[in-house]
Write an enzyme that holds these catalytic residues in place. Structure first.
Site, mmCIF file in Angstrom:
data_model
loop_
_atom_site.group_PDB
_atom_site.id
_atom_site.type_symbol
_atom_site.label_atom_id
_atom_site.label_comp_id
_atom_site.label_asym_id
_atom_site.label_seq_id
_atom_site.Cartn_x
_atom_site.Cartn_y
_atom_site.Cartn_z
ATOM 1 N N ASP A 61 11.018 -4.791 26.522
ATOM 2 C CA ASP A 61 11.472 -5.411 27.417
ATOM 3 C C ASP A 61 10.544 -5.737 28.513
ATOM 4 O O ASP A 61 9.797 -6.456 28.337
ATOM 5 C CB ASP A 61 12.669 -4.250 27.970
ATOM 6 C CG ASP A 61 13.941 -4.911 28.775
ATOM 7 O OD1 ASP A 61 13.557 -5.698 29.766
ATOM 8 O OD2 ASP A 61 15.013 -4.476 28.346
ATOM 9 N N GLU A 120 27.422 -8.208 30.364
ATOM 10 C CA GLU A 120 26.259 -8.182 31.266
ATOM 11 C C GLU A 120 26.500 -9.386 32.050
ATOM 12 O O GLU A 120 25.164 -9.895 32.769
ATOM 13 C CB GLU A 120 24.787 -8.003 30.621
ATOM 14 C CG GLU A 120 24.689 -6.843 29.911
ATOM 15 C CD GLU A 120 23.390 -6.685 29.418
ATOM 16 O OE1 GLU A 120 22.285 -7.285 29.782
ATOM 17 O OE2 GLU A 120 22.881 -5.924 28.354
ATOM 18 N N ASN A 155 11.799 -12.086 27.907
ATOM 19 C CA ASN A 155 12.195 -11.022 28.956
ATOM 20 C C ASN A 155 11.227 -10.751 29.967
ATOM 21 O O ASN A 155 11.173 -11.617 30.814
ATOM 22 C CB ASN A 155 12.575 -9.764 28.068
ATOM 23 C CG ASN A 155 13.445 -8.855 28.414
ATOM 24 O OD1 ASN A 155 13.358 -8.371 29.705
ATOM 25 N ND2 ASN A 155 14.434 -8.312 27.711
#
Length: 312
Positions: A231, A150, A184
């Site tokens: 998330d 990522e 996050n």
């Protein structure tokens, strides 16, 4: 029971039913399949399109609401993660691979807003929220530097995962919250008096009070995820908090912290965003796909309350 759709809506508290959180579409609409890991949807009202990130493929994708077509908006894109709009409608992107926060100008050029704190490179900015004063608040976990999947494998120069505030005038970056394992998603309450931050590795959401000078206090746990990892997070205009969770669900929380219900999604859910002409369409970036769900609830306005013309 009439009105209950167990294949998509899971009612855990009667307020989920009375708030008609379950009374939208009966099934998900698949807008696109073919990502490696979809994240960061942002709806652009002026153009009636949605942008989102496909992080491992290092690209931003664009879905056109008027035609239903999908194309590449930008590639290479710095392994982008979270996207949002500033108060002038410009795209703000957290680039994990480039370890920075950027702004796409109206003419298509790009401006680097922040890439260091006290001379040290960020880990991998993840998600951003813009306040009515123009300040940009963003999380900085190490997800993009732990491997080359990522982003780009590297050592952390800062040595911690924090939340920062970027001043719109001076460009100064201030550390506003620490003590996270994997910060996050982050979002302001509608009145901007509180900031909510999810910590994916700690499996909870923390809430902070926002002082007038832009500093934070508090940091208590608002909600915990016992079935997976949180998330990103979004509010609807009734003050309910919706949280994307890696357990294959979107969790809905009452302002008092009670889990009211869930949307049951067939894939691991990364990010959500309200959009569409009436802000009642939830876009869901989940695993390799982008889904949408027209709902009976409405997301918060694109502009903060302090900037909306309907405010006194």
């Amino acid at each position: 029971m009439v009105g209950e759709r167990p294949q998509l809506y899971e009612i855990l508290d009667e307020r989920f039913r009375t708030g008609r959180c379950h009374a939208g579409d009966s099934k998900l609409e698949t807008l696109y399949e073919g990502c490696r890991w979809a994240e960061g949807p942002v709806y652009v009202p002026a153009g009636r399109y949605l942008l989102w990130s496909d992080i491992p493929n290092d690209r931003l994708l664009r879905w056109d609401e008027t035609t239903g077509t999908v194309g590449v908006f930008r590639s290479a894109a710095g392994h982008p993660n979270g996207n949002t709009l500033d108060n002038e409608g410009r795209l703000i992107t957290c680039e994990q691979g480039n370890r920075r926060v950027t702004r796409t100008e109206h003419d298509g050029s790009m401006t680097v807003l922040a890439n260091r704190f006290r001379g040290k490179r960020f880990n991998s900015p993840n998600d951003a929220a813009v306040r009515s004063d123009g300040s940009i608040w963003f999380s900085d976990p190490d997800f993009g530097i732990t491997s080359d999947y990522e982003g780009n494998r590297a050592e952390s120069e800062i040595g911690a995962c924090n939340v920062y505030r970027l001043d719109p005038s001076s460009g100064e970056v201030r550390l506003v919250a620490d003590g996270f394992v994997g910060p996050n998603g982050l979002v302001f309450s509608l009145d901007e008096r509180r900031l909510f931050v999810s910590d994916s590795r700690a499996n909870h959401i923390r809430v902070f009070d926002v002082r007038e000078d832009g500093t934070l206090s508090g940091g208590e746990i608002f909600a915990e995820c016992k079935t997976g990892n949180f998330d990103n997070i979004r509010f609807d205009d009734a003050g309910r908090l919706w949280a994307a969770a890696l357990d294959g669900g979107v969790h809905c929380y009452d302002p008092d912290g009670t889990l009211l219900g869930r949307l049951l999604i067939p894939d691991v859910v990364a990010n959500i965003r309200f959009g569409g002409a009436r802000r009642n369409r939830m876009f869901i970036a989940a695993d390799t796909a982008l889904y949408s769900l027209v709902m009976s609830v409405t997301g918060t306005p694109a502009l903060p309350a302090a900037l909306r013309k309907d405010q006194p």
